[in-house]
Design a protein around this motif. Structure first.
Motif, PDB file in Angstrom:
ATOM      1  N   SER A  84       0.830  -1.207   0.000  1.00 57.22           N
ATOM      2  CA  SER A  84       0.000   0.000   0.000  1.00 57.22           C
ATOM      3  C   SER A  84       0.863   1.255   0.000  1.00 57.22           C
ATOM      4  O   SER A  84       0.578   2.217  -0.732  1.00 57.22           O
ATOM      5  CB  SER A  84      -0.922  -0.014   1.220  1.00 57.22           C
ATOM      6  OG  SER A  84      -1.675   1.165   1.283  1.00 57.22           O
ATOM      7  N   ALA A  85       1.918   1.250   0.790  1.00 60.98           N
ATOM      8  CA  ALA A  85       2.815   2.411   0.833  1.00 60.98           C
ATOM      9  C   ALA A  85       3.516   2.607  -0.514  1.00 60.98           C
ATOM     10  O   ALA A  85       3.643   3.734  -0.989  1.00 60.98           O
ATOM     11  CB  ALA A  85       3.844   2.231   1.950  1.00 60.98           C
TER      12      ALA A  85
ATOM     13  N   VAL B 291       4.226   5.649  -5.577  1.00 56.19           N
ATOM     14  CA  VAL B 291       4.331   5.654  -7.037  1.00 56.19           C
ATOM     15  C   VAL B 291       3.202   6.479  -7.655  1.00 56.19           C
ATOM     16  O   VAL B 291       3.411   7.259  -8.583  1.00 56.19           O
ATOM     17  CB  VAL B 291       4.337   4.205  -7.579  1.00 56.19           C
ATOM     18  CG1 VAL B 291       4.185   4.174  -9.085  1.00 56.19           C
ATOM     19  CG2 VAL B 291       5.615   3.504  -7.169  1.00 56.19           C
ATOM     20  N   PHE B 292       1.985   6.329  -7.132  1.00 55.70           N
ATOM     21  CA  PHE B 292       0.843   7.080  -7.653  1.00 55.70           C
ATOM     22  C   PHE B 292       1.030   8.580  -7.426  1.00 55.70           C
ATOM     23  O   PHE B 292       0.765   9.388  -8.328  1.00 55.70           O
ATOM     24  CB  PHE B 292      -0.449   6.596  -6.988  1.00 55.70           C
ATOM     25  CG  PHE B 292      -1.675   7.257  -7.518  1.00 55.70           C
ATOM     26  CD1 PHE B 292      -2.219   6.863  -8.722  1.00 55.70           C
ATOM     27  CD2 PHE B 292      -2.282   8.287  -6.823  1.00 55.70           C
ATOM     28  CE1 PHE B 292      -3.353   7.482  -9.225  1.00 55.70           C
ATOM     29  CE2 PHE B 292      -3.410   8.907  -7.316  1.00 55.70           C
ATOM     30  CZ  PHE B 292      -3.953   8.504  -8.521  1.00 55.70           C
ATOM     31  N   ALA B 293       1.483   8.963  -6.230  1.00 61.37           N
ATOM     32  CA  ALA B 293       1.685  10.390  -5.933  1.00 61.37           C
ATOM     33  C   ALA B 293       2.792  10.968  -6.819  1.00 61.37           C
ATOM     34  O   ALA B 293       2.674  12.098  -7.308  1.00 61.37           O
ATOM     35  CB  ALA B 293       2.036  10.581  -4.460  1.00 61.37           C
ATOM     36  N   HIS B 294       3.841  10.190  -7.060  1.00 62.18           N
ATOM     37  CA  HIS B 294       4.929  10.657  -7.921  1.00 62.18           C
ATOM     38  C   HIS B 294       4.447  10.827  -9.367  1.00 62.18           C
ATOM     39  O   HIS B 294       4.754  11.835 -10.014  1.00 62.18           O
ATOM     40  CB  HIS B 294       6.088   9.665  -7.857  1.00 62.18           C
ATOM     41  CG  HIS B 294       7.294  10.094  -8.615  1.00 62.18           C
ATOM     42  ND1 HIS B 294       8.070  11.166  -8.248  1.00 62.18           N
ATOM     43  CD2 HIS B 294       7.853   9.615  -9.753  1.00 62.18           C
ATOM     44  CE1 HIS B 294       9.050  11.320  -9.110  1.00 62.18           C
ATOM     45  NE2 HIS B 294       8.942  10.393 -10.047  1.00 62.18           N
ATOM     46  N   ALA B 295       3.672   9.864  -9.862  1.00 62.11           N
ATOM     47  CA  ALA B 295       3.149   9.955 -11.231  1.00 62.11           C
ATOM     48  C   ALA B 295       2.177  11.128 -11.365  1.00 62.11           C
ATOM     49  O   ALA B 295       2.168  11.830 -12.377  1.00 62.11           O
ATOM     50  CB  ALA B 295       2.461   8.655 -11.618  1.00 62.11           C
ATOM     51  N   ARG B 296       1.378  11.346 -10.345  1.00 58.49           N
ATOM     52  CA  ARG B 296       0.426  12.465 -10.392  1.00 58.49           C
ATOM     53  C   ARG B 296       1.157  13.802 -10.384  1.00 58.49           C
ATOM     54  O   ARG B 296       0.800  14.728 -11.120  1.00 58.49           O
ATOM     55  CB  ARG B 296      -0.529  12.376  -9.211  1.00 58.49           C
ATOM     56  CG  ARG B 296      -1.583  13.433  -9.250  1.00 58.49           C
ATOM     57  CD  ARG B 296      -2.604  13.232  -8.187  1.00 58.49           C
ATOM     58  NE  ARG B 296      -3.571  14.302  -8.264  1.00 58.49           N
ATOM     59  CZ  ARG B 296      -4.565  14.442  -7.461  1.00 58.49           C
ATOM     60  NH1 ARG B 296      -4.772  13.559  -6.517  1.00 58.49           N
ATOM     61  NH2 ARG B 296      -5.390  15.440  -7.577  1.00 58.49           N
TER      62      ARG B 296
END
Length: 161
Positions: free
Chosen positions: A38-39, A44-49
């Protein structure tokens, strides 16, 4: 002397405790692995966003740059013209390179999808923004009007790669 073939009550309790401890350890390992996954996904999602938002800001900056162009002094070019828009810090690891390609032809009605009526001075501008490491890219197709017959550029198409 007789040999006992069974387990004593103490042996059974120790065996149950061992199996219970292994079960608890397995459950704890699953919980820790789920938390780690989950972390990692969140990171990864926050970095891509954040990278996608950075590319979006670069495209908006390029649209403002092309819109502020003096179309009277520099009319629509006869050949495709590429405008390189400088990144804020080209040597930075997360720098964004932006290009605007001004099309030399007036777009046809198929480009508009039948929604917009073509006007004199319409120009297609393809804006490309990509990271310095080429890990992410956004391409936007805008409709500008060189004759000031449209008040603002119109986004026709946008893709993310």
């Amino acid at each position: 002397m007789r040999q006992r073939l069974g387990f004593s009550l103490a042996d059974r309790r120790r065996g149950f405790a061992l199996i219970f401890a292994i079960g608890v350890l397995a459950v704890l390992v699953m919980v820790v692995m789920a938390a780690a996954n989950s972390a990692q996904f969140t990171y990864v999602f926050a970095h891509a966003r954040a990278r996608d938002q950075q590319l979006g800001r670069a495209i908006r900056h390029a649209v403002d740059t092309v819109a502020s162009r003096d179309w009277a002094a520099k009319p629509v070019p006869a050949q495709p013209e590429t405008i390189e828009i400088a990144a804020s810090d080209p040597d930075a690891r997360d720098a964004v390179m932006t290009r605007a390609l001004i099309a030399p032809r007036v777009p046809d009605e198929k480009t508009y999808g039948g929604v917009l009526a073509p006007r004199e001075g319409d120009v297609l501008v393809r804006i490309e923004a990509e990271t310095a490491r080429k890990s992410a890219r956004r391409v936007a197709l805008y409709l500008f009007n060189a004759g000031a017959k449209r008040p603002a550029p119109i986004l026709l198409e946008e893709t993310r790669q």
